[in-house]
Write a protein that holds these residues in place. Structure first.
Motif, PDB file in Angstrom:
ATOM      1  N   MET A  74       1.357  -1.171  -0.126  1.00 34.47           N
ATOM      2  CA  MET A  74      -0.109   0.122   0.054  1.00 34.47           C
ATOM      3  C   MET A  74       0.867   1.152   0.263  1.00 34.47           C
ATOM      4  N   LYS A  75       0.489   2.079  -1.288  1.00 37.72           N
ATOM      5  CA  LYS A  75       1.384   3.577  -1.199  1.00 37.72           C
ATOM      6  C   LYS A  75       1.320   4.046   0.171  1.00 37.72           C
ATOM      7  N   ALA A  76       2.127   5.251   0.350  1.00 39.11           N
ATOM      8  CA  ALA A  76       2.206   5.892   1.468  1.00 39.11           C
ATOM      9  C   ALA A  76       1.240   7.206   1.489  1.00 39.11           C
ATOM     10  N   SER A  77       0.464   7.580  -0.038  1.00 40.58           N
ATOM     11  CA  SER A  77      -0.717   8.422  -0.066  1.00 40.58           C
ATOM     12  C   SER A  77      -1.734   7.783   0.153  1.00 40.58           C
ATOM     13  N   SER A  78      -1.891   6.151  -0.121  1.00 37.71           N
ATOM     14  CA  SER A  78      -3.305   5.730   0.669  1.00 37.71           C
ATOM     15  C   SER A  78      -3.258   5.663   2.064  1.00 37.71           C
ATOM     16  N   ILE A  79      -2.346   5.374   2.389  1.00 34.09           N
ATOM     17  CA  ILE A  79      -2.236   5.243   4.278  1.00 34.09           C
ATOM     18  C   ILE A  79      -2.780   6.718   4.728  1.00 34.09           C
ATOM     19  N   ALA A  80      -1.858   7.600   3.941  1.00 37.87           N
ATOM     20  CA  ALA A  80      -1.913   8.469   4.456  1.00 37.87           C
ATOM     21  C   ALA A  80      -3.455   9.287   4.630  1.00 37.87           C
ATOM     22  N   PHE A  81      -4.130   9.602   3.215  1.00 36.04           N
ATOM     23  CA  PHE A  81      -5.110   9.034   3.218  1.00 36.04           C
ATOM     24  C   PHE A  81      -6.472   8.639   4.137  1.00 36.04           C
ATOM     25  N   GLY A  82      -6.510   7.639   4.178  1.00 40.01           N
ATOM     26  CA  GLY A  82      -6.754   6.866   5.121  1.00 40.01           C
ATOM     27  C   GLY A  82      -6.468   7.165   6.214  1.00 40.01           C
ATOM     28  N   GLY A  83      -5.840   7.534   7.002  1.00 35.11           N
ATOM     29  CA  GLY A  83      -5.787   7.930   7.976  1.00 35.11           C
ATOM     30  C   GLY A  83      -6.612   9.356   8.312  1.00 35.11           C
ATOM     31  N   ILE A  84      -6.511  10.212   7.337  1.00 35.37           N
ATOM     32  CA  ILE A  84      -7.312  11.436   7.093  1.00 35.37           C
ATOM     33  C   ILE A  84      -8.455  11.265   7.378  1.00 35.37           C
ATOM     34  N   LEU A  85      -8.883  10.162   6.544  1.00 37.47           N
ATOM     35  CA  LEU A  85     -11.102   9.667   6.220  1.00 37.47           C
ATOM     36  C   LEU A  85     -10.694   8.856   7.959  1.00 37.47           C
ATOM     37  N   THR A  86      -9.878   8.120   8.226  1.00 38.27           N
ATOM     38  CA  THR A  86     -10.362   7.799   9.687  1.00 38.27           C
ATOM     39  C   THR A  86     -10.237   8.493  10.662  1.00 38.27           C
ATOM     40  N   ALA A  87      -9.435   9.264  10.630  1.00 40.47           N
ATOM     41  CA  ALA A  87      -9.711  10.690  11.617  1.00 40.47           C
ATOM     42  C   ALA A  87     -10.984  11.602  11.583  1.00 40.47           C
ATOM     43  N   ILE A  88     -11.254  11.868  10.723  1.00 42.63           N
ATOM     44  CA  ILE A  88     -12.911  12.775  10.295  1.00 42.63           C
ATOM     45  C   ILE A  88     -13.864  11.493  10.992  1.00 42.63           C
ATOM     46  N   SER A  89     -13.640  10.568  10.338  1.00 40.63           N
ATOM     47  CA  SER A  89     -14.689   8.981  10.961  1.00 40.63           C
ATOM     48  C   SER A  89     -14.740   9.252  12.242  1.00 40.63           C
ATOM     49  N   LEU A  90     -13.827   9.312  13.224  1.00 41.50           N
ATOM     50  CA  LEU A  90     -13.582   9.545  14.358  1.00 41.50           C
ATOM     51  C   LEU A  90     -14.416  10.370  15.549  1.00 41.50           C
ATOM     52  N   ILE A  91     -14.085  11.157  14.388  1.00 46.57           N
ATOM     53  CA  ILE A  91     -14.207  12.723  15.594  1.00 46.57           C
ATOM     54  C   ILE A  91     -16.148  12.973  14.379  1.00 46.57           C
ATOM     55  N   LEU A  92     -16.379  11.906  13.947  1.00 53.62           N
ATOM     56  CA  LEU A  92     -18.117  12.212  13.657  1.00 53.62           C
ATOM     57  C   LEU A  92     -18.442  11.115  14.243  1.00 53.62           C
ATOM     58  N   LEU A  93     -17.999  10.103  15.361  1.00 57.96           N
ATOM     59  CA  LEU A  93     -18.097   9.267  16.344  1.00 57.96           C
ATOM     60  C   LEU A  93     -18.069   9.645  17.404  1.00 57.96           C
ATOM     61  N   TYR A  94     -17.371  10.643  17.436  1.00 60.04           N
ATOM     62  CA  TYR A  94     -16.944  11.439  19.110  1.00 60.04           C
ATOM     63  C   TYR A  94     -18.491  12.153  19.514  1.00 60.04           C
ATOM     64  N   LEU A  95     -18.751  12.513  18.403  1.00 59.06           N
ATOM     65  CA  LEU A  95     -19.690  13.884  18.077  1.00 59.06           C
ATOM     66  C   LEU A  95     -21.239  12.909  18.609  1.00 59.06           C
ATOM     67  N   THR A  96     -21.306  11.743  18.362  1.00 51.88           N
ATOM     68  CA  THR A  96     -22.348  11.244  18.581  1.00 51.88           C
ATOM     69  C   THR A  96     -23.187  11.086  20.291  1.00 51.88           C
ATOM     70  N   ARG A  97     -21.536  10.691  20.433  1.00 50.89           N
ATOM     71  CA  ARG A  97     -21.490  11.435  22.521  1.00 50.89           C
ATOM     72  C   ARG A  97     -22.211  12.372  22.351  1.00 50.89           C
ATOM     73  N   LEU A  98     -21.954  13.607  21.684  1.00 50.66           N
ATOM     74  CA  LEU A  98     -21.736  14.839  22.329  1.00 50.66           C
ATOM     75  C   LEU A  98     -22.812  15.641  21.739  1.00 50.66           C
ATOM     76  N   ILE A  99     -23.416  14.593  20.960  1.00 54.93           N
ATOM     77  CA  ILE A  99     -24.991  15.608  20.228  1.00 54.93           C
ATOM     78  C   ILE A  99     -25.677  14.244  20.021  1.00 54.93           C
ATOM     79  N   PRO A 100     -26.454  13.946  20.653  1.00 52.99           N
ATOM     80  CA  PRO A 100     -27.035  12.608  20.544  1.00 52.99           C
ATOM     81  C   PRO A 100     -28.039  12.479  19.482  1.00 52.99           C
ATOM     82  N   THR A 101     -28.740  13.944  20.027  1.00 54.45           N
ATOM     83  CA  THR A 101     -30.120  14.532  18.624  1.00 54.45           C
ATOM     84  C   THR A 101     -30.032  14.477  17.076  1.00 54.45           C
ATOM     85  N   ASN A 102     -28.556  14.515  17.038  1.00 50.22           N
ATOM     86  CA  ASN A 102     -28.545  13.989  15.528  1.00 50.22           C
ATOM     87  C   ASN A 102     -28.033  12.953  14.802  1.00 50.22           C
TER      88      ASN A 102
END
Length: 187
Positions: free
Chosen positions: A1-29
């Protein structure tokens, strides 16, 4: 796997984790956030391929167990996280009727597995929740089993609307956003 794929995947994973954490903070959405989360793996699939999409899904699923409430983790792992990847594979067939059938089959299997796992592992009785939900909407005189069946039937067109909205989001990304992301990663 190329470094750019890993970096891009890491950025998308970080965005996913932020959104997942927001489900704990904002339960209505929660459903809105889960719908946005289902948009992230198709981006990885379109930009970097299957390996990166699966990497984003797996890492986000593990992260969901740490950052999101357990019921949200189940929903993400069993449906919202993987659906964008499954959708991408199904839509490669270019046979709309068969695609719709396969998507509905996947949705129903994922729903039933989630329904039983949430009850078995977390002890949450979704039938009782469905009955309360329907009793608040209207006094139809339904018991918990018939209310569950009614909600299950209503979920089918709701899923198709969700699928269409996800298609629109992916199309918007493909038409307007993708070029800016590619420019940023090619510098």
């Amino acid at each position: 796997m190329k470094a750019s794929s890993i970096a891009f995947g890491g950025i998308l994973t970080a965005i996913s984790l932020i959104l997942l954490y927001l489900t704990r903070l904002i339960p209505t959405n929660t459903l809105t956030l889960l719908a946005l989360l289902s948009f992230i793996p198709p981006i990885a699939l379109m930009e970097k391929g299957v390996k990166t999409a699966i990497l984003v899904y797996v890492c986000s699923s593990i992260g969901s167990l740490l950052f999101a409430p357990p019921n949200i983790s189940f929903l993400y792992i069993l449906f919202f996280g993987i659906y964008g990847i499954i959708k991408g594979f199904i839509e490669r067939m270019n046979k709309p009727f068969i695609e719709m059938i396969l998507k509905l089959v996947f949705f129903n299997i994922a729903f039933l597995i989630t329904f039983f796992l949430i009850k078995a592992i977390l002890g949450i009785d979704l039938q009782a929740i469905f009955a309360k939900l329907l009793s608040r909407l209207a006094s139809l005189g339904l018991n918990s089993t018939s209310s569950s069946i009614l909600i299950y039937l209503l979920l089918q067109p709701a899923f198709l609307i969700f699928d269409y909205a996800l298609t629109l989001l992916v199309g918007y990304y493909d038409d307007y956003i993708k070029r800016y992301i590619r420019q940023g990663f090619n510098k």
